[in-house]
Design an enzyme around this catalytic site. Structure first.
Site, mmCIF file in Angstrom:
data_model
loop_
_atom_site.group_PDB
_atom_site.id
_atom_site.type_symbol
_atom_site.label_atom_id
_atom_site.label_comp_id
_atom_site.label_asym_id
_atom_site.label_seq_id
_atom_site.Cartn_x
_atom_site.Cartn_y
_atom_site.Cartn_z
ATOM 1 N N HIS A 208 2.280 -0.276 -1.415
ATOM 2 C CA HIS A 208 2.963 1.017 -1.227
ATOM 3 C C HIS A 208 2.767 1.514 0.190
ATOM 4 O O HIS A 208 1.810 1.128 0.866
ATOM 5 C CB HIS A 208 2.393 2.045 -2.205
ATOM 6 C CG HIS A 208 0.884 2.101 -2.206
ATOM 7 N ND1 HIS A 208 0.166 3.012 -1.475
ATOM 8 C CD2 HIS A 208 -0.049 1.310 -2.825
ATOM 9 C CE1 HIS A 208 -1.134 2.797 -1.660
ATOM 10 N NE2 HIS A 208 -1.295 1.760 -2.473
ATOM 11 N N HIS B 11 0.573 7.436 -1.994
ATOM 12 C CA HIS B 11 1.806 6.636 -1.982
ATOM 13 C C HIS B 11 2.992 7.473 -1.549
ATOM 14 O O HIS B 11 3.177 8.605 -1.990
ATOM 15 C CB HIS B 11 2.068 5.889 -3.294
ATOM 16 C CG HIS B 11 2.130 6.755 -4.513
ATOM 17 N ND1 HIS B 11 3.300 7.279 -4.987
ATOM 18 C CD2 HIS B 11 1.161 7.162 -5.354
ATOM 19 C CE1 HIS B 11 3.051 7.983 -6.070
ATOM 20 N NE2 HIS B 11 1.761 7.941 -6.316
ATOM 21 N N ASP C 130 -12.031 -0.882 -5.540
ATOM 22 C CA ASP C 130 -10.902 -0.339 -4.777
ATOM 23 C C ASP C 130 -11.255 1.098 -4.382
ATOM 24 O O ASP C 130 -11.270 1.989 -5.233
ATOM 25 C CB ASP C 130 -9.647 -0.377 -5.665
ATOM 26 C CG ASP C 130 -8.368 -0.059 -4.902
ATOM 27 O OD1 ASP C 130 -8.449 0.508 -3.798
ATOM 28 O OD2 ASP C 130 -7.285 -0.369 -5.432
ATOM 29 N N GLU D 63 -1.293 -4.911 -1.215
ATOM 30 C CA GLU D 63 -2.236 -5.301 -2.255
ATOM 31 C C GLU D 63 -1.536 -6.238 -3.211
ATOM 32 O O GLU D 63 -0.372 -6.045 -3.542
ATOM 33 C CB GLU D 63 -2.777 -4.085 -3.000
ATOM 34 C CG GLU D 63 -1.755 -3.217 -3.682
ATOM 35 C CD GLU D 63 -2.345 -1.896 -4.160
ATOM 36 O OE1 GLU D 63 -3.225 -1.925 -5.031
ATOM 37 O OE2 GLU D 63 -1.923 -0.833 -3.642
ATOM 38 N N ASP E 213 -6.869 2.380 2.486
ATOM 39 C CA ASP E 213 -6.864 1.940 1.085
ATOM 40 C C ASP E 213 -7.087 0.433 1.111
ATOM 41 O O ASP E 213 -6.242 -0.321 1.594
ATOM 42 C CB ASP E 213 -5.504 2.304 0.476
ATOM 43 C CG ASP E 213 -5.329 1.844 -0.970
ATOM 44 O OD1 ASP E 213 -6.275 1.289 -1.554
ATOM 45 O OD2 ASP E 213 -4.219 2.057 -1.506
ATOM 46 N N GLU F 205 -6.749 -6.098 -1.087
ATOM 47 C CA GLU F 205 -5.852 -5.091 -0.508
ATOM 48 C C GLU F 205 -6.295 -4.720 0.900
ATOM 49 O O GLU F 205 -7.495 -4.554 1.164
ATOM 50 C CB GLU F 205 -5.867 -3.837 -1.403
ATOM 51 C CG GLU F 205 -5.055 -2.658 -0.868
ATOM 52 C CD GLU F 205 -4.973 -1.492 -1.837
ATOM 53 O OE1 GLU F 205 -5.916 -1.303 -2.641
ATOM 54 O OE2 GLU F 205 -3.965 -0.767 -1.792
HETATM 55 C C1 HZT Z 1 -2.619 5.976 -7.284
HETATM 56 C C2 HZT Z 1 -3.707 6.751 -7.653
HETATM 57 C C3 HZT Z 1 -4.884 6.609 -6.980
HETATM 58 C C4 HZT Z 1 -1.514 4.239 -5.847
HETATM 59 C C5 HZT Z 1 -1.834 1.819 -6.053
HETATM 60 C C6 HZT Z 1 -3.277 1.792 -5.792
HETATM 61 C C7 HZT Z 1 -5.392 1.971 -5.950
HETATM 62 O O1 HZT Z 1 -0.411 1.783 -8.568
HETATM 63 C C8 HZT Z 1 3.432 2.901 -5.692
HETATM 64 C C9 HZT Z 1 2.971 1.656 -5.722
HETATM 65 C C10 HZT Z 1 -5.009 5.724 -5.933
HETATM 66 C C11 HZT Z 1 -3.914 4.952 -5.578
HETATM 67 C C12 HZT Z 1 -2.707 5.081 -6.245
HETATM 68 F F1 HZT Z 1 -5.944 7.355 -7.320
HETATM 69 N N1 HZT Z 1 -1.412 3.064 -6.651
HETATM 70 N N2 HZT Z 1 -3.800 1.405 -4.630
HETATM 71 N N3 HZT Z 1 -5.123 1.512 -4.738
HETATM 72 N N4 HZT Z 1 -4.240 2.128 -6.617
HETATM 73 S S1 HZT Z 1 -0.177 2.952 -7.722
HETATM 74 C C13 HZT Z 1 1.260 2.650 -6.840
HETATM 75 O O2 HZT Z 1 -0.106 4.196 -8.446
HETATM 76 S S2 HZT Z 1 2.343 3.888 -6.525
HETATM 77 C C14 HZT Z 1 1.738 1.492 -6.363
HETATM 78 MN MN MN Z 2 -3.145 0.775 -2.832
HETATM 79 MN MN MN Z 3 -6.373 0.527 -3.458
#
Ligand code: HZT
Ligand code: MN
Ligand code: MN
Length: 445
Positions: free
Chosen positions: A298, A306, A218, A331, A229, A426
């Site tokens: 998100h 996000h 990812d 995703e 993303d 995703e």
């Molecule tokens: C947070 C930190 C990162 C966002 C989803 C995600 C990887 O789970 C609202 C819904 C990168 C992305 C994120 F460094 N997150 N997408 N890709 N992770 S999450 C989220 O924190 S916040 C889902």
């Molecule tokens: Mn994401």
């Molecule tokens: Mn991601």
């Protein structure tokens, strides 16, 4: 199998940068620009030639291995391939034909073309880097070498330059029961499998990818704050084919159901229905595939991964609607386990909060680290390795203090139950006034 270097643990210069962008050494393959071969200019197919053609920017230029040619050289016109276009469903179909809406697309947004080119350039970088990643990542590689392979490529191909362009967020390399937010920290010994590597000075243990692993890759690319993303799952055992099929289909359901005025809870219901119509056979056991109920997609806003909306992957009563002009990461995560994750293990991912309070910091080290974060990442997510590479050291106390004061958000690894397998796909989509654009779509997924 102690310290025998695997084929991919050689020094970094195993994959030297190309001498020149369009060097024709016969080993390199062009990168298919986008799903329908809709590459705007640039990446036209070309057979190997005996005589070197004159170096000309653009026409016939191709990506190197590893990817080091900037996409701005491959698309010198500055026009990047459009993603997959999907029409809005049902009662939103009028938007496709509405002259009024097309007019709006041209006039109301602040130069929509510029923002589309930013996100399309980020997405083209994502496609080119992941094409190389998908053919290069193999069991035996350390998690750190995999992260560096991806991140060094992103930096080169996007022409990383401060806040103008670069990595969008840390490379997630979550394995097996870990669904998200694992990336190696320095001297990484997390995870189930570690090998001993004897160097001249001491013995290090490092996490190494295994043949039976289910790896979620990812990563993010940003251009002028617009973040692509996108994620995929890799396996080396056919056992998990159905799990990957389930999650790929579920993500495509989410993309299809997304649209202006679509309700988030209903999208989640459709995703869950697709996901949970699959099962996986592992050995003598059969597992129903479950949507991981406490993970979600998100919205994405400039320089922030996000926004304020979450796209559930199970049925919920969330009546919130998607709106015109919004960007979403769609995703989905499938699991053979409980279908819920908990925070587990050492944290690697962090981001400064958009709503960070302005509190006087008592620790000098925290004050100084916050300055470094403001200067290098702003509100973009970062990981400990990114602090290491800009010369920070012994920052953990300061970082933890910023987290406990609500200035920095930590994003620890998210795991389902031990022994379970989880997969993810995703895409980033853009809700344009007249159509939906799946900007990160490629020929691969
Ligand atoms: C947070 C930190 C990162 C966002 C989803 C995600 C990887 O789970 C609202 C819904 C990168 C992305 C994120 F460094 N997150 N997408 N890709 N992770 S999450 C989220 O924190 S916040 C889902
Ligand atoms: Mn994401
Ligand atoms: Mn991601």
């Amino acid at each position: 199998m102690a310290d025998a270097a695997t084929p991919h643990e050689k020094p970094a210069d195993e994959h030297p940068p190309p001498e020149d962008g369009d060097e024709d050494d016969g080993d390199e393959e062009e990168v298919a620009a986008n799903g329908d071969g809709a590459a705007a200019g640039g990446a036209a197919k070309k057979k190997k030639k005996k005589k070197k053609p004159k170096k000309k920017a653009g026409a016939g230029a191709k990506q190197s291995e590893p990817p080091r040619v900037p996409v701005t050289k491959l698309f010198p016109s500055g026009v990047f391939p459009e993603g997959e276009i999907q029409e809005y469903k049902d009662d939103n179909a009028y938007r496709t034909t509405s002259e009024e809406k097309r007019h709006l697309e041209r006039l109301t947004q602040e130069d929509p073309e510029t923002t589309y080119q930013n996100i399309r350039r980020a997405s083209e970088v994502h496609r080119q880097v992941r094409q190389y990643a998908r053919k290069t990542i193999q069991p035996g590689m350390t998690m750190t070498s995999i992260a560096e392979l991806i991140e060094d490529s992103v930096r080169a191909v996007v022409e990383a330059n401060g806040f103008e362009a670069g990595i969008g967020f840390p490379t997630g390399l979550s394995r097996n029961d870990c669904a998200a937010h694992y990336t190696p920290n320095a001297g990484d010994t997390n995870g189930t499998y570690a090998i001993a590597e004897r160097t001249k000075l001491r013995t290090n243990t490092r996490v190494v990818l295994q043949q039976g692993d289910v790896l979620k890759v990812d990563f993010g690319v940003q251009v002028n704050g617009r973040i692509t993303d996108s994620a995929f799952t890799m396996t080396w055992e056919p056992t998990y084919d159905e799990l990957l099929k389930a999650v790929k289909a579920a993500t495509n359901t989410g993309i299809r159901e997304a649209g202006i005025d679509a309700r988030l809870g209903e999208i989640g219901a459709a995703i869950q229905e697709t996901m949970e119509s699959y099962e996986v056979v592992v050995g003598t056991d059969t597992y129903p595939v479950k949507s991981i109920a406490n993970l979600s997609g998100h919205d994405i806003i400039p320089y922030s991964i996000h926004g304020h909306k979450s796209v559930p992957i199970v049925a919920t009563d969330d009546q919130t609607k998607m709106e015109e002009g919004e960007y979403f990461a769609i995703e989905t995560f499938g699991s053979t386990g409980r279908g819920r994750v908990v925070e587990m293990g050492d944290c690697s991912h962090y981001a400064k909060r958009r709503d960070a309070p302005h509190v006087p910091l008592r620790l000098t080290s925290a004050k100084s680290l916050l300055k470094t974060i403001d200067k290098n990442f702003g509100t973009l997510p970062f990981c400990r390795r990114y602090l290491d590479r800009i010369g920070e050291s012994r920052y953990l106390l300061a970082l933890n203090s910023l987290v406990s004061q609500g200035i920095v958000q930590d994003y620890p690894p998210l795991n389902d139950i031990k022994g379970s397998q989880t997969a993810q796909f995703e895409h980033t989509i853009l809700l344009r006034p007249t159509c939906k654009e799946v900007v990160s779509r490629g020929t691969d997924y």
